[in-house]
Design a protein around this motif. Structure first.
Motif, short mmCIF file in Angstrom:
data_model
loop_
_atom_site.label_atom_id
_atom_site.label_comp_id
_atom_site.label_asym_id
_atom_site.label_seq_id
_atom_site.Cartn_x
_atom_site.Cartn_y
_atom_site.Cartn_z
N UNK A 47 1.11 -1.06 0.13
CA UNK A 47 -0.40 -0.43 0.20
C UNK A 47 0.80 1.38 -0.55
N UNK A 48 2.00 0.62 -0.12
CA UNK A 48 2.69 2.33 -0.87
C UNK A 48 4.17 1.85 -1.46
N UNK A 49 4.42 2.62 -1.82
CA UNK A 49 6.02 2.34 -3.45
C UNK A 49 7.33 1.92 -2.06
N UNK A 50 7.30 0.22 -2.08
CA UNK A 50 8.13 -0.31 -1.73
C UNK A 50 9.24 -0.95 -3.16
N UNK A 51 10.12 0.20 -3.31
CA UNK A 51 10.80 -0.93 -4.94
C UNK A 51 11.95 -1.78 -4.27
N UNK A 52 12.67 -1.43 -3.26
CA UNK A 52 13.20 -3.06 -2.95
C UNK A 52 12.87 -3.38 -1.45
N UNK A 53 12.39 -4.99 -1.84
CA UNK A 53 12.10 -5.70 -0.52
C UNK A 53 13.12 -5.04 0.80
N UNK A 54 12.53 -4.76 2.24
CA UNK A 54 13.39 -4.38 3.49
C UNK A 54 14.09 -6.24 3.52
N UNK A 55 14.71 -5.51 4.08
CA UNK A 55 16.37 -6.95 4.69
C UNK A 55 15.23 -7.42 5.47
N UNK A 56 15.99 -9.03 5.60
CA UNK A 56 15.24 -9.58 6.89
C UNK A 56 16.17 -9.93 8.15
N UNK A 57 15.55 -8.12 8.97
CA UNK A 57 16.53 -8.14 10.59
C UNK A 57 15.76 -9.87 11.38
N UNK A 58 16.33 -8.97 12.67
CA UNK A 58 16.00 -10.12 13.66
C UNK A 58 14.31 -10.33 14.04
N UNK A 59 13.65 -8.75 13.78
CA UNK A 59 12.81 -8.37 13.54
C UNK A 59 11.41 -8.69 12.74
N UNK A 60 11.60 -8.91 11.57
CA UNK A 60 11.29 -8.78 10.79
C UNK A 60 10.55 -10.48 10.71
N UNK A 61 12.35 -11.29 10.59
CA UNK A 61 12.39 -12.89 10.54
C UNK A 61 11.40 -13.25 11.53
N UNK A 62 11.28 -12.27 13.32
CA UNK A 62 10.32 -13.09 14.16
C UNK A 62 9.02 -12.95 13.68
N UNK A 63 8.86 -11.59 13.33
CA UNK A 63 7.63 -11.13 12.80
C UNK A 63 6.64 -12.48 11.58
N UNK A 64 7.65 -12.50 10.99
CA UNK A 64 7.45 -13.20 9.75
C UNK A 64 6.10 -15.12 10.15
N UNK A 65 8.18 -15.41 11.09
CA UNK A 65 7.90 -16.48 11.47
C UNK A 65 6.76 -16.94 12.17
N UNK A 66 6.41 -16.01 13.52
CA UNK A 66 5.11 -15.86 14.00
C UNK A 66 3.38 -15.91 12.90
N UNK A 67 3.31 -15.11 12.16
CA UNK A 67 2.60 -14.63 11.54
C UNK A 67 2.34 -16.52 10.53
#
Ligand SMILES: CC(C)(COP(=O)(O)OP(=O)(O)OC[C@H]1O[C@@H](n2cnc3c(N)ncnc32)[C@H](O)[C@@H]1OP(=O)(O)O)[C@@H](O)C(=O)NCCC(=O)NCCS
Length: 192
Positions: A47-67
């Protein structure tokens, strides 16, 4: 009228080209990680312009796995993996969410990675899950929105039985362009 079943039941729906099944985290996480970082998925589902995927830091990985390890426990939405029956491999996800129980309505979203696209799998996955919502679950309306610069998705939704209801103008600022958002829906009374 069919009684409304709950979204807590996670079915397996079998079509000709695809099979839709509940999330199996151990098997699906690598595919889902790649799918949500795919440039087309970023471009057409953010829902906003995201030309490049954000990196996989620990917080994103944890959120992704939890989800994705909790999708099968959600009583108010239905997240299914799209499996290519030709290979048996997961190629993306298709979801019913934003359940509006009193009005027997919900939203649909889909994202396929590059291995799953342009072979009719998306159209069939949308048709299968919408049919499940309107027939097995007794919903009256399944809606979605598609950016105007995504004619492939619009065409897939039309083939799956969705009709255009309107256009919300200049909803997305994408690089230097304004992009409209097209509202579409499928109704139980039209569904064949
Ligand atoms: C959108 C998506 C689900 C469609 O699934 P798919 O399996 O790739 O699409 P299908 O092969 O079932 O159907 C695509 C249709 O669009 C047509 N199409 C493809 N590119 C097109 C274009 N640039 N303009 C017009 N039509 C186009 C195809 O020819 C086909 O129609 P046809 O069968 O009449 O020839 C899938 O491509 C995807 O997940 N893309 C990335 C994420 C995304 O866009 N999600 C949707 C956000 S609203």
């Amino acid at each position: 009228m069919t009684a409304i079943a709950t979204f807590a039941d996670k079915p397996t729906l079998v079509g000709e080209k695809v099979l839709l099944r509940p999330v199996r985290p151990e098997e699906d996480l690598p595919m889902l990680r790649a799918t949500i970082d795919d440039p087309d998925v970023l471009r057409y589902t953010s829902d906003s312009y995201t030309p490049v995927a954000p990196g996989w830091d620990e917080a994103r990985e944890r959120h992704f796995v939890d989800w994705y390890t909790t999708r099968n426990d959600q009583p108010d939405r239905l997240d299914l993996i799209v499996v290519d029956r030709a290979t048996g491999r997961g190629v993306g996800e298709v979801v019913l969410n934003e359940w509006d129980e009193p009005n027997r309505a919900c939203n649909l979203r889909i994202a396929l990675g590059p291995d799953g696209r342009d072979r009719g799998l998306g159209t069939e996955a949308v048709r299968l899950l919408t049919g499940h919502a309107l027939r097995a679950l007794g919903l009256n309306r399944v809606s979605l929105s598609v950016y105007a610069f995504n004619p492939r998705a619009r065409r897939a939704y039309e083939k799956a039985g969705f009709k255009v209801e309107g256009v919300r103008r200049q909803v997305l600022r994408h690089a230097d362009e304004w992009i409209d958002d097209i509202d579409m829906a499928a109704l139980a009374e039209d569904w064949t």
